[in-house]
Motif scaffolding. Sequence first.
Motif, PDB file in Angstrom:
ATOM      1  N   UNK A  37      43.416  49.052  26.046  1.00 10.09           N
ATOM      2  CA  UNK A  37      42.504  50.047  25.508  1.00 10.09           C
ATOM      3  C   UNK A  37      41.053  49.723  25.774  1.00 10.09           C
ATOM      4  N   UNK A  38      40.746  48.551  26.297  1.00 10.59           N
ATOM      5  CA  UNK A  38      39.359  48.176  26.523  1.00 10.59           C
ATOM      6  C   UNK A  38      38.737  49.012  27.630  1.00 10.59           C
ATOM      7  N   UNK A  39      39.548  49.816  28.396  1.00 12.31           N
ATOM      8  CA  UNK A  39      38.990  50.658  29.434  1.00 12.31           C
ATOM      9  C   UNK A  39      38.233  51.829  28.833  1.00 12.31           C
ATOM     10  N   UNK A  40      38.271  52.031  27.538  1.00 12.60           N
ATOM     11  CA  UNK A  40      37.492  53.114  26.914  1.00 12.60           C
ATOM     12  C   UNK A  40      36.249  52.529  26.263  1.00 12.60           C
ATOM     13  N   UNK A  41      36.232  52.477  24.933  1.00 10.18           N
ATOM     14  CA  UNK A  41      35.024  52.050  24.207  1.00 10.18           C
ATOM     15  C   UNK A  41      34.632  50.619  24.536  1.00 10.18           C
ATOM     16  N   UNK A  42      35.608  49.719  24.633  1.00  9.03           N
ATOM     17  CA  UNK A  42      35.289  48.295  24.815  1.00  9.03           C
ATOM     18  C   UNK A  42      34.579  48.039  26.139  1.00  9.03           C
ATOM     19  N   UNK A  43      35.078  48.646  27.218  1.00  6.89           N
ATOM     20  CA  UNK A  43      34.523  48.382  28.544  1.00  6.89           C
ATOM     21  C   UNK A  43      33.302  49.233  28.844  1.00  6.89           C
ATOM     22  N   UNK A  44      33.093  50.293  28.074  1.00  4.21           N
ATOM     23  CA  UNK A  44      31.961  51.168  28.346  1.00  4.21           C
ATOM     24  C   UNK A  44      30.828  50.946  27.351  1.00  4.21           C
ATOM     25  N   UNK A  45      31.045  51.324  26.103  1.00  2.08           N
ATOM     26  CA  UNK A  45      29.967  51.290  25.115  1.00  2.08           C
ATOM     27  C   UNK A  45      29.624  49.872  24.662  1.00  2.08           C
TER      28      UNK A  45
END
Length: 302
Positions: free
Chosen positions: A116-124
């Motif tokens: 799931x880090x490809x969403x909020x974790x890796x972006x924001x």
Amino acid sequence: MLLLAQIMGKNAILITESSAPLLTSTLGEVILTNETLSSDLTFSNDSLPPIDFGATCGINFCSGSSAHENSNLAPPSQLKIQVIAGIYLACMVFAVFLVAFGVDSLTRYTGGRKTACTAFMAADFTQAFVGCAYGISNIGYVMICFGVLNALAAPVGGGIVKITGRFPVMVTALVLNLGLLSALMTWRPDPEQWLVFYGLAAVWGAADAVWLVQVNALSGILFPGDEEAAYSNFRLWEATGSVLSYASAPYLCVRTRVTILIGLLLVGFAGYSAIELMEYRAKRRHHQERSFELVTQQAEQE
């Protein structure tokens, strides 16, 4: 599944370990020497006012605003980007061969594991918190911490589930995630508090491992015989969430996005709790029917 999670988690760690020292290097950058600098230009750290990173970074970060322009967000050289992309591609190819020849065939998991880090974790998180306040060159090191905890928490969480059941472990992940998001809402990032960046990444990695492993396992339990449709549906909504997260990044500030994330987390866990309640009632009803059948058979034999 745990083995596959560990393999992919370690692959992510390998990528971040390779990118971290690369970002801190001077590859592809123009290095200014003393000869190229004017001798009459002298700078004093005492004459520069301290930078308040918390005012424009973290929860106050807005990608469409120019107020957060600082040296920490200066993009790396194109050569660095190309080398990192090459490392990532090589790790992907290595992972494919590793799974193809080193893991037993499990058709239900052919979709692989995508964290799931490809969403909020890796972006924001990496941009608004780590990159903005701590520096782009430190993103790789922080993500190593995330990957290590993500890989370790997957088998540990699976072992705890065998002892306590799935629901207590999921509640623990919910508490960790809510506490983490609440901390992001109130914390003002400061490069001097470098240990906090790693602590937040570690907590997120542990919670992410529980979500991915247990939700995948639950999908297989709820739809026996229809695993392909169940996992396809799971991947569809996971990819949809990632697309929406990336697409809305230029238009929504981090505070708004974290608030939405908290709401979706609570709604999702409410739906999961409803499923667990229905499963408990179904098992209890089945147990009562089975007990009644056994009593009836025993009475008939007597």
